[in-house]
Write an enzyme that holds these catalytic residues in place. Structure first.
Site, PDB file in Angstrom:
ATOM      1  N   GLU A 190       0.828  -0.974  -0.339  1.00 53.57           N
ATOM      2  CA  GLU A 190      -0.068   0.320   0.006  1.00 53.57           C
ATOM      3  C   GLU A 190       0.456   0.797   0.039  1.00 53.57           C
ATOM      4  O   GLU A 190       0.409   1.748   0.641  1.00 53.57           O
ATOM      5  CB  GLU A 190      -0.885  -0.251   0.976  1.00 53.57           C
ATOM      6  CG  GLU A 190      -2.023  -1.046   1.052  1.00 53.57           C
ATOM      7  CD  GLU A 190      -3.337  -0.385   2.121  1.00 53.57           C
ATOM      8  OE1 GLU A 190      -2.156  -0.288   3.463  1.00 53.57           O
ATOM      9  OE2 GLU A 190      -3.985  -1.422   2.534  1.00 53.57           O
ATOM     10  N   GLU A 383      -5.871  -7.814   0.148  1.00 57.09           N
ATOM     11  CA  GLU A 383      -6.187  -7.818   1.601  1.00 57.09           C
ATOM     12  C   GLU A 383      -8.260  -7.258   1.306  1.00 57.09           C
ATOM     13  O   GLU A 383      -8.726  -7.230   0.692  1.00 57.09           O
ATOM     14  CB  GLU A 383      -5.935  -6.035   2.746  1.00 57.09           C
ATOM     15  CG  GLU A 383      -4.501  -6.843   2.669  1.00 57.09           C
ATOM     16  CD  GLU A 383      -4.077  -5.563   3.967  1.00 57.09           C
ATOM     17  OE1 GLU A 383      -4.331  -5.031   4.088  1.00 57.09           O
ATOM     18  OE2 GLU A 383      -2.656  -5.654   3.518  1.00 57.09           O
TER      19      GLU A 383
HETATM   20  C1  BG6 Z   1      -3.937  -2.350   5.537  1.00 53.97           C
HETATM   21  C2  BG6 Z   1      -2.589  -2.727   6.535  1.00 53.97           C
HETATM   22  O1  BG6 Z   1      -4.327  -1.341   4.954  1.00 53.97           O
HETATM   23  O2  BG6 Z   1      -5.135  -2.671   6.267  1.00 53.97           O
HETATM   24  C3  BG6 Z   1      -2.705  -3.289   6.949  1.00 53.97           C
HETATM   25  O3  BG6 Z   1      -2.026  -3.165   5.339  1.00 53.97           O
HETATM   26  C4  BG6 Z   1      -3.543  -3.574   8.328  1.00 53.97           C
HETATM   27  O4  BG6 Z   1      -0.883  -4.162   7.546  1.00 53.97           O
HETATM   28  C5  BG6 Z   1      -5.201  -3.510   7.219  1.00 53.97           C
HETATM   29  O5  BG6 Z   1      -4.202  -4.346   9.274  1.00 53.97           O
HETATM   30  C6  BG6 Z   1      -6.421  -3.614   8.262  1.00 53.97           C
HETATM   31  O6  BG6 Z   1      -5.954  -1.773   9.368  1.00 53.97           O
HETATM   32  P1  BG6 Z   1      -5.769  -2.017  10.978  1.00 53.97           P
HETATM   33  O7  BG6 Z   1      -5.545  -0.859  11.500  1.00 53.97           O
HETATM   34  O8  BG6 Z   1      -7.408  -2.630  10.954  1.00 53.97           O
HETATM   35  O9  BG6 Z   1      -5.049  -3.392  10.975  1.00 53.97           O
END
Ligand code: BG6
Length: 488
Positions: A190, A383
């Site tokens: 990202e 993701e």
């Molecule tokens: C993404 C990241 O933006 O979001 C992850 O690549 C991250 O590392 C994920 O964990 C979810 O965000 P959060 O803050 O809920 O962990």
């Protein structure tokens, strides 16, 4: 019968600093994420939804008096010692791919060494061999929001060009060592999150720069050059590698059909797609010239940078998808908020997660179409998932029907996108096993199919439990999605 193709890569995703723990074991150096201290929302600390910054004073303090603070990313979920059990559980769900990142600091503890740390390399050998036992393809991120903290201290991270050759040396070491074990690579996680906070991905201490947006773009420029040089090396070492770029994709809607709203949405979208635009098309898009001018941004480039970026571009576009944004010209801060993690305006048509993230499965289909129309490259959704509070029942079960519902709706839209003609390589749900939240460092913001017994303070047995979603996802993979796509 509707179903995904047999070679669709189903799996899950993680990052080293959110799962491994063992932050100072076997020669590992301190990384930028090891210096993110826990702030307790229940004790009144202000916790940003995603943006976390470390200032120069905080960094000094954390390095001098670490015992006064808690750093959850230092303990993770102890994947370092538990990887065999965790991978066995992934295999039980039928994973075909597992996205993980490598901690730069295990391989080059300060980033400055000439020779890599053998113990660090051995750890990932063991992980890849374990995955191979179950025919699970690794998908490796080389830099998931972390770098040796030495490079922040010495150079203010990616603000400087100095990390470029150091990253390329690191990338070359990984490509050489794992050329027979890993096919799929992502250089930077990202990269657009630099805009949210230049410390997150760039290791830049924001209080030391005049203009944080300029700093974010400067750091990004150095990462673009490093990424392209790494791609070059990778392809020399193994032409069969597939090396992709990645963004946190945020589709932005206009609040109304008012042209001014539509224009704002277009501009927000351009800012987000600037990253894959450079990575795939190999050049800075012309629309950024105006943005840079209006925001007093001057990027320092060296002769040859543009040629490097043009010559080595991404094979596929990976992205994360959690939410969409909405923007309106009636909203005072709408244009400044572009690039931020939170939407400037709430979309009345969307429900929110417990952490106020808008839930929008149809937006995923829109985004797939848009990215594919623009790049004509294979897409990888690396993701997506729901961060939620889960309850572990006395009998060891976790009833997370809300998570099943969330993921199911996104999978349905992913299928529709394939029907629309989009080429999709695979889907790795975020945090397939509970891990430390990136944005808030909480453990209780859980994404996993596997529950890990640990609280925000790091107390717990670390025992793993299968949630209801574990059994459900297993069936999704087993039936190539047919179980959800053909429901009456
Ligand atoms: C993404 C990241 O933006 O979001 C992850 O690549 C991250 O590392 C994920 O964990 C979810 O965000 P959060 O803050 O809920 O962990």
């Amino acid at each position: 019968m509707k179903r995904f193709s047999k070679d669709f890569l189903w799996g899950g995703a993680t990052a080293a600093n959110q799962i491994e723990g063992a932050f100072d074991v076997d020669g590992k150096g301190l990384s930028s994420q090891d210096l993110v201290a826990y702030k307790d929302p229940y004790a009144g600390d202000v916790v940003d939804n995603f943006t976390f910054n470390v200032s120069s004073t905080e960094l000094d303090e954390y390095l001098t008096n670490p015992e006064k603070y808690k750093f959850p990313k230092r303990w993770g979920i102890d994947f370092y010692n538990n990887y065999e059990e965790d991978i066995r559980l992934f295999a039980e769900m039928g994973f075909r791919v597992f996205r993980l990142s490598i901690a730069w600091t295990r391989i080059f503890p300060t980033g400055l060494e000439d020779t890599p740390n053998e113990k660090g390399l051995e750890f990932y050998d063991k992980v890849f061999d374990e995955l191979a036992k179950y025919n699970i393809e690794p998908l490796v991120t080389m830099s998931h929001f972390e770098m040796p903290i030495t490079l922040t201290q010495k150079y203010n991270g990616w603000m400087s060009r100095e990390p470029i050759p150091l990253f390329v040396k690191y990338a070359e070491t990984l490509f050489e060592r794992y050329k027979h074990k890993v096919k799929y690579w992502i250089t930077f996680n990202e990269m657009n999150m630099n805009l949210n906070s230049p410390y997150t991905g760039g290791g830049v201490l924001a209080d030391t720069v005049k203009n944080t947006t300029e700093a974010a773009f400067q750091a990004s420029h150095h990462q673009f050059v490093a990424s392209s040089l790494a791609m070059k090396k990778g392809r020399e070492i193994n032409p069969d590698f597939e090396i992709g770029c990645m963004i946190n994709r945020i589709e932005t809607y206009a609040m109304t059909s008012k042209p001014a709203d539509q224009l704002l949405a277009l501009k927000a979208d351009q800012l987000n797609m600037f990253y894959p635009d450079v990575h795939v098309r190999g050049e800075y898009p012309r629309y950024m010239q105006r943005y840079f001018k209006e925001n007093d941004i001057v990027i320092q480039k060296e002769i040859g940078d543009d040629e490097i970026i043009a010559a080595h571009t991404a094979d596929f576009v990976a992205f994360s998808y959690y939410m969409t944004h909405t923007t309106s010209s009636d909203h005072a801060n709408a244009s400044e908020a572009a690039g931020a993690f939170d939407s400037p305006i709430k979309n009345p048509h969307l429900e929110l997660t417990e952490w106020d993230w808008p839930i929008d499965p149809v937006g995923l289909r829109i985004t797939f179409n848009k990215l594919y129309d623009r790049y004509n490259k294979p897409l990888f959704l690396v993701e997506n998932g729901l961060g939620a509070l889960d309850t572990l029942n006395e009998d060891g079960t976790v009833n997370d029907s809300y998570r099943i519902d969330y993921i199911e709706k996104h999978i349905e839209q992913m299928y529709e996108a394939i029907e629309d003609g989009v080429e999709i390589m695979g889907y790795t749900t975020w945090g397939c096993i509970d891990l430390i939240s990136c944005g808030t460092s909480q453990m209780t913001k859980r994404y996993g199919f596997i529950y890990v017994d640990q609280d925000d303070e790091g107390n717990g047995t670390l025992k793993r439990y299968k949630k209801d979603s574990f059994h459900w996802y297993k069936e999704v993979i087993e039936t190539d999605g047919a179980n959800i796509l053909n429901k009456e």
